[in-house]
Design a protein around this motif. Sequence first.
Motif, PDB file in Angstrom:
ATOM      1  N   ALA A 140       0.876  -1.172   0.000  1.00 41.49           N
ATOM      2  CA  ALA A 140       0.000   0.000   0.000  1.00 41.49           C
ATOM      3  C   ALA A 140       0.913   1.221   0.000  1.00 41.49           C
ATOM      4  CB  ALA A 140      -0.902  -0.012   1.230  1.00 41.49           C
TER       5      ALA A 140
ATOM      6  N   LEU B 260       1.304   5.009   0.280  1.00 46.85           N
ATOM      7  CA  LEU B 260       0.613   6.218   0.758  1.00 46.85           C
ATOM      8  C   LEU B 260       1.486   7.437   0.522  1.00 46.85           C
ATOM      9  CD1 LEU B 260      -1.391   4.372   2.419  1.00 46.85           C
ATOM     10  CD2 LEU B 260      -1.275   6.130   4.152  1.00 46.85           C
TER      11      LEU B 260
ATOM     12  N   HIS C 251      -2.527   5.164  -2.693  1.00 46.45           N
ATOM     13  CA  HIS C 251      -3.448   5.880  -1.806  1.00 46.45           C
ATOM     14  C   HIS C 251      -2.951   7.313  -1.704  1.00 46.45           C
ATOM     15  CE1 HIS C 251      -5.393   2.117  -0.583  1.00 46.45           C
ATOM     16  NE2 HIS C 251      -4.183   1.616  -0.771  1.00 46.45           N
TER      17      HIS C 251
ATOM     18  N   ALA D  52      -8.124   5.510   4.437  1.00 47.25           N
ATOM     19  CA  ALA D  52      -7.172   4.735   3.625  1.00 47.25           C
ATOM     20  C   ALA D  52      -6.866   3.405   4.314  1.00 47.25           C
ATOM     21  CB  ALA D  52      -5.889   5.535   3.408  1.00 47.25           C
TER      22      ALA D  52
END
Length: 240
Positions: free
Chosen positions: A31, A33, A55, A68
């Motif tokens: 993921a 971010l 994200h 998120a």
Amino acid sequence: MSARVALVTGAGGGLGRAIALRLAKDGYAIAVLDIAQAEDTVELIERAGGTATPHSVDLRDSTVVENAFDAIGQLDVLVNNAAIYPTRPFVEVPLAEYDEVHAVNQRSYWLAAQLATRRMPATGGSIVNIASMTMHGGWADLAAYVATKGAVVALTKALARELGPREIRVNCVSPGAFPTAAEAIHPDPEAYNEFVLKHQALQRRGTPEELAAVVSFLAGPEASFVTGQTIEVNGGWVMT
Ligand SMILES: NC(=O)c1ccc[n+]([C@@H]2O[C@H](COP(=O)([O-])OP(=O)(O)OC[C@H]3O[C@@H](n4cnc5c(N)ncnc54)[C@H](O)[C@@H]3O)[C@@H](O)[C@H]2O)c1
């Protein structure tokens, strides 16, 4: 069995991107971010054969961050890496700037660690926080940044102690000088390069990949009995 998931903050560029690429190579679904360029990092990971989701998140906004984390779901590894580093003489730093530096470099580490802990398995998990060598000797015109980095090390120890019974390990990596966008704060690149080499034991510049390798070690099973520690990755500049 579904892939283990690793979340890296500030992975849109610099060291965070190298960390995300390395953890993807280690087999984690990533993921990514960041407030900027999360998609670009995802594209690089996918091109290298890995799996990732972008994200676009401003880490100063707790609601957006929590949303998120909800979208990501269960997590195995968190790397708190995002930071800002505005330079200004200490006596001139407005409180608003101090607050902003703390919101990104410290408060977001706290929040992400809390949200990640809630989403880690009942036992097991790893958190790696990124500090900075500057916390040891200070750095002129960067007082708020340096203060957040010292706090990150203390938070690492506190969380390692509290989360140990759940087998969640919490460690820290403290980088020296790496060639990223952060170097733009030094106006003369050649002079800065010379300055770095004068202070390091190793007479070459470190690469983001060398930093990412240490994060990979701490995140993964080879470091299964390591928690509460800070590893200096600085070519022998500061030796603790
Ligand atoms: N590069 C170095 O020499 C060096 C030295 C010591 C420590 N560090 C640490 O390493 C880490 C990575 O630094 P870097 O050199 O890659 O810097 P960088 O500026 O290249 O990367 C920082 C990332 O954080 C993101 N970010 C900033 N504010 C954000 C926000 N509000 N919300 C979401 N994302 C945000 C940026 O978009 C960027 O992608 C930082 O914690 C930094 O303090 C770097």
